[in-house]
Design a protein around this motif. Structure first.
Motif, PDB file in Angstrom:
ATOM      1  N   LEU A 165       0.838  -1.214   0.000  1.00  0.00           N
ATOM      2  CA  LEU A 165       0.000   0.000   0.000  1.00  0.00           C
ATOM      3  C   LEU A 165       0.865   1.254   0.000  1.00  0.00           C
ATOM      4  O   LEU A 165       0.558   2.222  -0.701  1.00  0.00           O
ATOM      5  CB  LEU A 165      -0.953  -0.007   1.196  1.00  0.00           C
ATOM      6  N   ILE A 166       1.946   1.237   0.758  1.00  0.00           N
ATOM      7  CA  ILE A 166       2.879   2.376   0.771  1.00  0.00           C
ATOM      8  C   ILE A 166       3.503   2.552  -0.616  1.00  0.00           C
ATOM      9  O   ILE A 166       3.504   3.655  -1.174  1.00  0.00           O
ATOM     10  CB  ILE A 166       3.978   2.177   1.838  1.00  0.00           C
ATOM     11  N   PHE A 167       4.031   1.458  -1.180  1.00  0.00           N
ATOM     12  CA  PHE A 167       4.696   1.545  -2.481  1.00  0.00           C
ATOM     13  C   PHE A 167       3.747   2.022  -3.572  1.00  0.00           C
ATOM     14  O   PHE A 167       4.045   2.974  -4.297  1.00  0.00           O
ATOM     15  CB  PHE A 167       5.308   0.194  -2.873  1.00  0.00           C
ATOM     16  N   PHE A 168       2.598   1.353  -3.707  1.00  0.00           N
ATOM     17  CA  PHE A 168       1.677   1.709  -4.791  1.00  0.00           C
ATOM     18  C   PHE A 168       1.007   3.054  -4.541  1.00  0.00           C
ATOM     19  O   PHE A 168       0.694   3.768  -5.494  1.00  0.00           O
ATOM     20  CB  PHE A 168       0.652   0.592  -5.025  1.00  0.00           C
ATOM     21  N   GLY A 169       0.820   3.414  -3.267  1.00  0.00           N
ATOM     22  CA  GLY A 169       0.299   4.746  -2.953  1.00  0.00           C
ATOM     23  C   GLY A 169       1.274   5.829  -3.378  1.00  0.00           C
ATOM     24  O   GLY A 169       0.884   6.831  -4.000  1.00  0.00           O
ATOM     25  N   CYS A 170       2.555   5.645  -3.070  1.00  0.00           N
ATOM     26  CA  CYS A 170       3.585   6.614  -3.480  1.00  0.00           C
ATOM     27  C   CYS A 170       3.705   6.666  -4.999  1.00  0.00           C
ATOM     28  O   CYS A 170       3.871   7.748  -5.578  1.00  0.00           O
ATOM     29  CB  CYS A 170       4.937   6.258  -2.863  1.00  0.00           C
ATOM     30  N   LYS A 171       3.612   5.511  -5.640  1.00  0.00           N
ATOM     31  CA  LYS A 171       3.685   5.440  -7.100  1.00  0.00           C
ATOM     32  C   LYS A 171       2.528   6.222  -7.729  1.00  0.00           C
ATOM     33  O   LYS A 171       2.716   6.951  -8.707  1.00  0.00           O
ATOM     34  CB  LYS A 171       3.645   3.971  -7.533  1.00  0.00           C
ATOM     35  N   LYS A 172       1.340   6.076  -7.156  1.00  0.00           N
ATOM     36  CA  LYS A 172       0.165   6.787  -7.650  1.00  0.00           C
ATOM     37  C   LYS A 172       0.299   8.298  -7.442  1.00  0.00           C
ATOM     38  O   LYS A 172      -0.018   9.088  -8.341  1.00  0.00           O
ATOM     39  CB  LYS A 172      -1.094   6.261  -6.945  1.00  0.00           C
ATOM     40  N   LEU A 173       0.777   8.708  -6.280  1.00  0.00           N
ATOM     41  CA  LEU A 173       0.998  10.133  -6.005  1.00  0.00           C
ATOM     42  C   LEU A 173       2.023  10.722  -6.956  1.00  0.00           C
ATOM     43  O   LEU A 173       1.854  11.841  -7.462  1.00  0.00           O
ATOM     44  CB  LEU A 173       1.446  10.336  -4.560  1.00  0.00           C
ATOM     45  N   ARG A 174       3.075   9.969  -7.216  1.00  0.00           N
ATOM     46  CA  ARG A 174       4.116  10.434  -8.147  1.00  0.00           C
ATOM     47  C   ARG A 174       3.568  10.600  -9.556  1.00  0.00           C
ATOM     48  O   ARG A 174       3.883  11.566 -10.255  1.00  0.00           O
ATOM     49  CB  ARG A 174       5.264   9.424  -8.121  1.00  0.00           C
ATOM     50  N   ALA A 175       2.712   9.652  -9.975  1.00  0.00           N
ATOM     51  CA  ALA A 175       2.116   9.737 -11.309  1.00  0.00           C
ATOM     52  C   ALA A 175       1.199  10.951 -11.401  1.00  0.00           C
ATOM     53  O   ALA A 175       1.161  11.634 -12.431  1.00  0.00           O
ATOM     54  CB  ALA A 175       1.335   8.462 -11.615  1.00  0.00           C
ATOM     55  N   ARG A 176       0.464  11.229 -10.337  1.00  0.00           N
ATOM     56  CA  ARG A 176      -0.427  12.413 -10.321  1.00  0.00           C
ATOM     57  C   ARG A 176       0.374  13.703 -10.398  1.00  0.00           C
ATOM     58  O   ARG A 176      -0.058  14.653 -11.040  1.00  0.00           O
ATOM     59  CB  ARG A 176      -1.296  12.408  -9.074  1.00  0.00           C
ATOM     60  N   LYS A 177       1.517  13.748  -9.694  1.00  0.00           N
ATOM     61  CA  LYS A 177       2.353  14.941  -9.713  1.00  0.00           C
ATOM     62  C   LYS A 177       2.880  15.222 -11.108  1.00  0.00           C
ATOM     63  O   LYS A 177       3.034  16.374 -11.512  1.00  0.00           O
ATOM     64  CB  LYS A 177       3.530  14.791  -8.746  1.00  0.00           C
ATOM     65  N   ARG A 178       3.216  14.163 -11.843  1.00  0.00           N
ATOM     66  CA  ARG A 178       3.741  14.330 -13.195  1.00  0.00           C
ATOM     67  C   ARG A 178       2.691  14.894 -14.141  1.00  0.00           C
ATOM     68  O   ARG A 178       3.039  15.526 -15.142  1.00  0.00           O
ATOM     69  CB  ARG A 178       4.241  12.994 -13.729  1.00  0.00           C
ATOM     70  N   GLU A 179       1.417  14.595 -13.884  1.00  0.00           N
ATOM     71  CA  GLU A 179       0.344  15.046 -14.790  1.00  0.00           C
ATOM     72  C   GLU A 179       0.052  16.485 -14.637  1.00  0.00           C
ATOM     73  O   GLU A 179       0.244  17.405 -14.334  1.00  0.00           O
ATOM     74  CB  GLU A 179      -0.945  14.268 -14.506  1.00  0.00           C
TER      75      GLU A 179
END
Length: 179
Positions: A165-179
């Motif tokens: 959950l930590i890993f995929f949550g951070c991955k999702k946040l990072r993807a949102r930041k890039r957009e």
């Protein structure tokens, strides 16, 4: 009776690890430094977990205790297949057992999806971590002083879930930041 020290187990794990990594390098016809650095995190997870789950915490004569194998003493195996029944038994360290089993596997939920691209969902990461935990519990059947416990699998899997959950949550946040 055969006694295995942590250092002996560490040497065996390390030799197997190096052979596997060399064979993979030969197969790929190239060794990638960044990939090997990533895989070193998996190796560290394995050796730390091997120390924690297979050897007693208390030292014997200033040394880490040993795993003891005696074929005449492993039958009947010491196994708990009923979930949660003994989880909250009041004994010295029961809280540490719960917290330790969860926290010990949080890195697996973070590191394995980084290193293994096929673990690209939370569910796959949790399933892989549960399989690793099951492997550990089955291997403990060979050592008569160890107990295989369904609660350990459940708690370890919960730790993998937290890490995933930590890993995929951070991955999702990072993807949102890039957009």
């Amino acid at each position: 009776m055969l006694e295995i020290t942590y250092w002996e187990l560490l040497i065996v794990i390390s030799i197997v690890w190096v052979i596997m990594r060399v064979l993979i390098g030969i197969k790929n016809k190239k060794i990638f430094f960044f990939r090997e650095a990533q895989m070193m995190m998996v190796y560290i997870c394995i050796i730390v977990i091997a120390r924690i789950v297979n050897f007693p915490w208390h030292h014997v004569n200033g040394q880490i205790g040993t795993m003891k194998f005696d074929a005449s003493r492993i039958i009947p195996p010491w196994v708990n297949l009923v979930p949660i029944v003994h989880l909250f038994d009041i004994y010295d360290g029961w809280q540490m057992n719960i917290i330790g089993n969860i926290t010990m596997f949080i890195p697996v939920g973070i590191v394995w999806p980084v290193c293994f691209k096929k673990l690209n969902t939370i569910g796959k990461a949790i399933l892989a971590g549960a399989g690793f935990s099951l492997f550990i519990e089955i291997s403990q059947l060979l050592f008569y002083e160890r107990c295989s416990d369904i609660d350990d699998i459940l708690l370890n899997t919960a730790g993998v879930a937290v890490g995933a959950l930590i890993f995929f949550g951070c991955k999702k946040l990072r993807a949102r930041k890039r957009e």
